[in-house]
Design a protein around this motif. Structure first.
Motif, short mmCIF file in Angstrom:
data_model
loop_
_atom_site.label_atom_id
_atom_site.label_comp_id
_atom_site.label_asym_id
_atom_site.label_seq_id
_atom_site.Cartn_x
_atom_site.Cartn_y
_atom_site.Cartn_z
N LEU A 75 0.70 -1.20 0.13
CA LEU A 75 -0.12 0.16 -0.10
C LEU A 75 0.72 1.10 0.05
N TYR A 76 2.09 1.16 0.72
CA TYR A 76 2.84 2.27 0.73
C TYR A 76 3.32 2.70 -0.53
N GLU A 100 2.42 1.85 -3.52
CA GLU A 100 1.22 2.24 -4.37
C GLU A 100 0.90 3.46 -4.13
N GLY A 101 0.77 4.04 -2.89
CA GLY A 101 0.42 5.29 -2.43
C GLY A 101 1.45 6.31 -3.21
N SER A 102 2.85 6.04 -3.06
CA SER A 102 3.94 7.00 -3.56
C SER A 102 3.96 7.01 -4.92
N TYR A 103 3.47 5.73 -5.58
CA TYR A 103 3.65 5.69 -7.22
C TYR A 103 2.31 6.40 -7.71
N ALA A 104 1.18 6.26 -6.69
CA ALA A 104 0.03 6.90 -7.55
C ALA A 104 0.32 8.37 -7.43
N MET A 105 1.13 9.12 -6.67
CA MET A 105 1.26 10.37 -6.75
C MET A 105 2.20 11.11 -7.63
N GLY A 106 2.82 10.05 -8.57
CA GLY A 106 3.70 10.31 -9.82
C GLY A 106 5.08 10.32 -9.26
N ALA A 107 5.36 9.40 -7.97
CA ALA A 107 6.75 9.40 -7.59
C ALA A 107 7.46 8.37 -8.48
N THR A 108 8.85 8.51 -8.69
CA THR A 108 9.66 7.74 -9.30
C THR A 108 9.86 6.53 -8.57
#
Lengths: 290, 253
Positions: free
Chosen positions: A172-173, A175-183
């Motif tokens: 979940l962590y 995905e949460g990060s990637y979902a905000m456009g993190a590399t």
């Protein structure tokens, strides 16, 4: 008349065996403290810990140079092994494709299984010579050489515990990060590493315990000179290597014999404290993710 | 007045390895409207919504064909960077997933990774996003406490705030209330009505009443296919397909 209850029997037998392990630990502690501590009826604790002269023939036992050498070797090893091990753990947990994982992970486990004398011989031939040539020293048998070989020996511990800690961070962590456009890298260093930090520190601490206790590989390459180590490019002698080298010639129950046991108590207590610390950190790491 | 299409999905197929999870799906999602996707468990609605911000890229062995046009540009084109795409299409997940850091740092996470360093600017974005997610009043005096200390409903609104802080155009909600109690659920449903003024919203839900309450359009998924898609009122009052009717009247699910 009680009924025969196999379930209860199994439980009891298993408990008996696990208690044996604890009893053995306590017996070892009792033994080394009993053998070592009487030293302090003749030699002051501070003289032992902070004295720099070690002359068994005159019953002078100052262990400071051994303690300092042991810590230098240990921290030198960590200085090399932590960045390497952490990079490797990140690679294995986050980046490596499956085929690379399937090669690297078993290789690292194998590294953990190599007997320490083999590491020592390897280091004696390769690392000592390399140090000798690179730094133009009279001898390559130095604290640096010991640090390098120890760093390789503690790598498996640091890698596998850090990798477990990073992989234990919930999906979940990520995905949460990637979902905000993190590399990938932003996700790794801003979310995963902080979330796994306690587990990583626990791995480093366990590695530290392994390094300070290691004897065979160290004794072969460190030069074994009972002098206060003034840097990494000089020979030295650690707590454990002093025990190994002198125990054979020490008369049982003599002051010398007791002093050698006291040399053993130092890393023993240190490792004990470290493992309590690291097991706390590991369990807290797991609690955080329920 | 007809609303502009924000997302157009054309002939979308998806495979997990050999198993086809989505079959020939076509759908248009209107700007500033709430589009709900309903259907029984395993029907592909979550898989579908994760195609809209390419979250499925993160899973090994996924193969996708077809097009997803965001403002008429296919997001699966070679020249599209999924990282940049996810900045435009944000996502809120089934279980609240705040990071184990402070409330402030959670909301500031997105702006920071996109290069905003200025403290006053960050503070402004954090406040604006928390206000936008109807959470500011409850947390304004404790922005530095750990986000994991919040209740489940607050955590989910924090995740919404975190998503808003990146200033997306579309917000995807993947069963956002399935782990929440009715009161927390009500707050998030109310919030959606506010959010749709500024954002395009797609929500996956297994709760039909929720779809009926919050959405303008509803799509019904069954076995990887979008079986029926229409204005929400039409779907619930006058479904065209028998399967849709059976599902919404509770004859299976």
């Amino acid at each position: 008349m009680g009924r025969f209850e196999p379930e209860k029997m199994v439980g009891r037998v298993l408990m008996l065996f696990s208690i044996t392990a604890v009893v053995v630990l306590l017996l070892i502690m009792l033994f080394i403290f009993n053998a070592g501590l009487p030293l302090f009826t003749k030699v002051g604790v501070l003289d032992f810990l902070f004295g720099t002269r070690w002359v068994p023939s005159k019953d002078v036992y100052g262990a400071f140079q051994f303690i300092v050498a042991a810590f230098m070797v240990t921290f030198g090893a960590l200085l090399i092994a932590v960045p390497l091990g952490l990079s490797c753990a990140i690679f294995l947990s986050e980046i490596a494709p499956r085929w690379a994982k399937n090669i690297v992970r078993p290789a690292i486990e194998l590294l953990a299984g190599i007997p320490s004398i083999i590491y020592g011989v390897f280091a004696l031939v390769i690392i000592v010579n390399a140090a000798h040539i690179t730094f133009n020293l009279a001898t390559g048998e130095t604290i640096l050489a010991a640090s390098i070989i120890l760093s390789i020996m503690v790598l498996p511990i640091i890698i596998s515990i850090s990798q477990d800690a990073i992989e234990a961070v919930p999906r979940l962590y990520r995905e949460g990060s990637y979902a905000m456009g993190a590399t990938d890298w932003q996700t790794i260093h801003r979310v995963l590493l902080p979330a796994a930090s306690q587990g990583i520190v626990a791995g480093v601490i366990l590695g530290m315990g392994r390094a300070i206790g290691e004897t065979m590989a160290v004794v072969l390459v460190i030069g074994n000179v009972e002098k206060f180590p003034t840097g990494f490019l000089v020979p030295g002698e650690t707590l454990t290597s002093a025990i190994l080298l002198e125990m054979g010639e020490a008369v049982v129950n003599s002051l010398h014999y007791r002093a050698l046991f006291c040399l053993g108590i130092v890393p023993f207590v240190f490792v004990l404290v470290l493992s309590v610390l690291s097991s706390r950190l590991i369990s807290r790491n797991h609690e955080r993710f329920e | 007045m007809d609303q502009k299409n924000k997302i157009l999905v054309k002939d979308l197929n998806l495979w997990y390895g050999d198993k086809q999870a989505l079959k020939d799906n076509n759908l248009n999602i209107k700007e500033n409207r709430v589009t709900a996707l309903i259907g029984p468990s395993g029907c592909g609605k979550s898989t579908f919504i994760r195609c809209l911000n390419r979250m499925n890229d993160l899973i090994d062995g996924v193969k996708i064909t077809g097009e997803v046009l965001l403002d008429n540009k296919n997001i699966y084109d070679k020249d599209i960077d999924p990282v940049a795409l996810r900045k435009r299409v944000g996502m809120v997940f089934q279980r609240p997933n705040p990071f184990p850091m402070s409330i402030f740092d959670n909301v500031a996470y997105g702006p920071r990774i996109h290069g905003i360093k200025d403290k006053t600017e960050l503070r402004r974005i954090v406040e604006e996003s928390l206000v936008g997610a109807a959470l500011w009043g409850e947390v304004s005096d404790r922005l530095n406490t750990n986000a994991l200390d919040l209740s489940g409903g607050q955590q989910q609104r924090l995740c919404i705030a975190r998503t808003l802080a990146v200033k997306p155009e579309v917000v995807l909600f993947d069963e956002p209330c399935s782990a929440l109690d009715p009161i927390a659920t009500g707050k998030i449903e109310d919030l959606m009505q506010d959010l749709k003024k500024k954002y395009t919203i797609v929500i996956v839900t297994h709760n039909m009443q929720q779809a009926a309450r919050v959405s303008d359009y509803t799509g019904f998924f069954l076995l990887g296919r979008l079986l029926e898609f229409a204005k929400t009122r039409d779907i619930f009052e006058n479904p065209k397909k028998k399967e849709t009717e059976d599902y919404i009247t509770g004859r299976f699910g």
